[in-house]
Design a protein around this motif. Structure first.
Motif, short mmCIF file in Angstrom:
data_model
loop_
_atom_site.label_atom_id
_atom_site.label_comp_id
_atom_site.label_asym_id
_atom_site.label_seq_id
_atom_site.Cartn_x
_atom_site.Cartn_y
_atom_site.Cartn_z
N GLY A 191 0.79 -1.22 0.03
CA GLY A 191 0.01 0.00 0.17
C GLY A 191 0.74 1.23 0.03
N LEU A 192 1.93 1.37 -0.68
CA LEU A 192 2.87 2.31 -0.65
C LEU A 192 3.25 2.63 -2.21
N SER A 193 3.69 4.18 -2.39
CA SER A 193 3.93 4.35 -3.83
C SER A 193 5.38 3.81 -3.99
N THR A 194 5.78 3.78 -5.36
CA THR A 194 6.92 2.99 -5.78
C THR A 194 8.37 3.43 -5.32
N THR A 195 8.34 4.81 -4.77
CA THR A 195 9.75 5.33 -4.45
C THR A 195 10.02 4.65 -3.33
N PRO A 196 9.58 4.61 -2.06
CA PRO A 196 10.24 4.01 -1.00
C PRO A 196 10.59 2.65 -1.00
N VAL A 197 9.65 1.97 -2.03
CA VAL A 197 10.02 0.46 -2.28
C VAL A 197 11.18 0.31 -3.13
N ARG A 198 11.35 1.14 -4.09
CA ARG A 198 12.65 1.09 -4.75
C ARG A 198 13.86 1.65 -4.04
N GLU A 199 13.75 2.59 -2.97
CA GLU A 199 14.79 2.84 -2.21
C GLU A 199 15.07 1.76 -1.34
N ALA A 200 14.13 0.98 -0.62
CA ALA A 200 14.46 0.02 -0.01
C ALA A 200 15.02 -1.24 -0.83
N LEU A 201 14.80 -1.45 -1.82
CA LEU A 201 15.45 -2.62 -2.73
C LEU A 201 16.86 -2.35 -2.66
N ALA A 202 17.20 -0.98 -3.25
CA ALA A 202 18.40 -0.43 -3.36
C ALA A 202 19.31 -0.83 -2.16
N TRP A 203 18.67 -0.51 -0.82
CA TRP A 203 19.32 -0.44 0.24
C TRP A 203 19.66 -1.86 0.52
N LEU A 204 18.68 -2.80 0.41
CA LEU A 204 18.85 -4.32 0.51
C LEU A 204 19.88 -4.80 -0.47
N CYS A 205 20.10 -4.34 -1.61
CA CYS A 205 21.18 -4.79 -2.33
C CYS A 205 22.64 -4.71 -1.62
N GLY A 206 22.77 -3.62 -0.71
CA GLY A 206 23.97 -3.39 -0.15
C GLY A 206 23.98 -4.44 1.16
N GLU A 207 22.97 -4.99 1.61
CA GLU A 207 22.95 -6.03 2.69
C GLU A 207 23.28 -7.49 2.07
N GLY A 208 23.21 -7.53 0.61
CA GLY A 208 23.30 -8.84 0.02
C GLY A 208 21.83 -9.76 -0.24
N LEU A 209 20.78 -8.86 0.14
CA LEU A 209 19.65 -9.77 0.30
C LEU A 209 18.74 -9.78 -1.21
N ILE A 210 19.12 -8.70 -1.90
CA ILE A 210 18.58 -8.52 -3.19
C ILE A 210 19.73 -7.85 -4.07
N GLU A 211 19.53 -8.64 -5.48
CA GLU A 211 20.56 -8.06 -6.41
C GLU A 211 19.93 -7.21 -7.58
N ARG A 212 20.83 -6.49 -8.01
CA ARG A 212 20.19 -5.76 -9.11
C ARG A 212 20.30 -6.52 -10.42
N ALA A 213 19.39 -6.40 -11.24
CA ALA A 213 19.40 -7.06 -12.64
C ALA A 213 20.27 -6.39 -13.54
N PRO A 214 20.88 -7.08 -14.52
CA PRO A 214 21.80 -6.44 -15.36
C PRO A 214 21.05 -5.62 -16.26
N GLN A 215 19.59 -5.74 -16.53
CA GLN A 215 18.88 -4.94 -17.63
C GLN A 215 18.18 -3.85 -16.58
N GLY A 216 18.51 -3.69 -15.45
CA GLY A 216 17.66 -2.73 -14.44
C GLY A 216 16.74 -3.55 -13.63
N GLY A 217 16.27 -2.98 -12.56
CA GLY A 217 15.33 -3.73 -11.89
C GLY A 217 15.93 -4.45 -10.75
N PHE A 218 15.44 -5.52 -9.99
CA PHE A 218 15.65 -5.95 -8.98
C PHE A 218 15.45 -7.63 -8.85
N LEU A 219 16.37 -8.43 -8.30
CA LEU A 219 16.49 -9.98 -8.46
C LEU A 219 16.57 -10.48 -6.91
#
Length: 250
Positions: free
Chosen positions: A81-109
Motif C-alpha cells: 500500500g505504498l508508492s513505488t519510491t520508498p520500495v525502490r529505495e528499500a530494494l536498493a538498500w537491501l542490495c547493500g545487505e546482499g539480500l537483493i541483487e540488481r538485474a543486469p537490464q535494470g530492476g531487482f532480483l
C-alpha cells in the motif's frame, strides 16, 4: 592575564562539563526508556521507507522470493500500500545487505544461490564467532553469565549473544549482516538435518558450561557440517520454491 582568565573560567568550565554530563545521561536514559522505544517503533512503522525495508527484508530472509526471479517494484508497492519510491529505495538498500541483487537490464532480483557463496558465508560467520571467542578469552569475560536466566534460546540467539559479548560493534555488524544472508536457508537446514534439535542442545550445554575450547570445537564442527552440505542446502531451498503453497489447489 591569560592565567587570570583561565583561573576565572575554571569554575564555569567545571559547571559546564558537569551539566553537559547530566544532559547526556538524561538523553541516554530517555533513549532507552520504554516510552521512547515505543514512540520510535511507531515512527518507524509510519515511515514508508522503513516500512518497505522491514517487510521486504523479512520476506527475503524467509525465502519468499525464488532465487534469480525478479522482485517487481510495482507488485511490492501494491502489496504494502505504498508508492513505488520508498520500495525502490528499500530494494536498493537491501542490495547493500546482499539480500537483493540488481538485474543486469535494470530492476531487482532475488539473489541466485551458489554453493561456493554459501560455503563462504558459513565460513565467514564461523570467523566472526571464532574471533569473538578469542576476544572473550583474552578479556576473561564470563560467557555463561550472559546466558543466566535466559530460556528458550535458539542457536541463532546463542551465537548472537556470543558475538555481542565480545563488545566489538563492527564485528557484530558483520556477523548480523551475514546472518541475514543465511536466514533463507534455515528451513532447508531443518529438512536436511533431522537431528537439528539434538545438535543445538549439545552445543547449548557447552555454551552454559562456560569452557571455551570445547565450545570452539563444537562451533567449528557445526559450521563445517553446513559448509560441506552447501550444494544439498541449495537443492532443498530450490525445491521449496517448486512446492505448491499450503492451501493451494492441486
Amino acid at each position: 592575564m591569560i592565567r587570570r582568565f583561565l583561573g576565572g573560567a575554571a569554575p564555569f568550565c567545571g559547571e559546564f562539563l558537569v551539566r553537559t554530563s547530566q544532559l547526556v545521561g538524561e538523553a541516554v536514559w530517555a533513549a532507552n526508556s520504554p516510552a521512547f522505544r515505543q514512540e520510535a517503533d511507531v515512527t518507524r512503522r509510519r515511515d514508508p521507507f522503513m516500512l518497505a525495508l522491514d517487510h521486504i527484508r523479512e520476506r527475503a530472509g524467509a525465502g519468499r522470493y525464488a532465487p534469480g526471479q525478479p522482485v517487481v517494484i510495482v507488485d511490492e508497492a501494491r502489496r504494502l500500500g505504498l508508492s513505488t519510491t520508498p520500495v525502490r529505495e528499500a530494494l536498493a538498500w537491501l542490495c547493500g545487505e546482499g539480500l537483493i541483487e540488481r538485474a543486469p537490464q535494470g530492476g531487482f532480483l532475488a539473489p541466485r544461490l551458489d554453493a561456493a557463496v554459501v560455503r563462504d558465508r558459513f565460513a565467514f560467520r564461523l570467523h566472526c564467532v571464532a574471533t569473538s571467542l578469542d576476544i572473550i578469552a583474552e578479556e576473561g569475560a564470563d560467557l555463561a553469565a550472559s546466558l543466566t536466566g535466559a530460556s528458550g534460546l535458539t542457536m541463532a540467539d546463542r551465537l548472537d549473544i556470543l558475538v555481542r559479548s565480545a563488545g566489538n560493534q563492527i564485528l557484530f555488524n558483520a556477523f548480523e549482516r551475514i546472518g541475514r544472508q543465511l536466514l533463507s536457508l534455515a528451513s532447508a537446514e531443518r529438512k536436511l538435518f533431522p537431528d537439528l534439535a539434538e545438535e543445538a542442545f549439545a552445543v547449548a550445554r557447552l555454551f552454559e558450561g562456560g569452557s571455551l575450547p570445547p565450545l570452539r570445537l563444537a562451533l567449528v564442527a557445526y559450521h563445517q557440517r553446513r559448509m560441506d552440505a552447501a550444494p544439498l542446502l541449495i537443492l532443498e531451498r530450490e525445491a521449496e520454491n517448486l512446492r505448491p503453497a499450503k492451501g493451494a489447489g492441486t
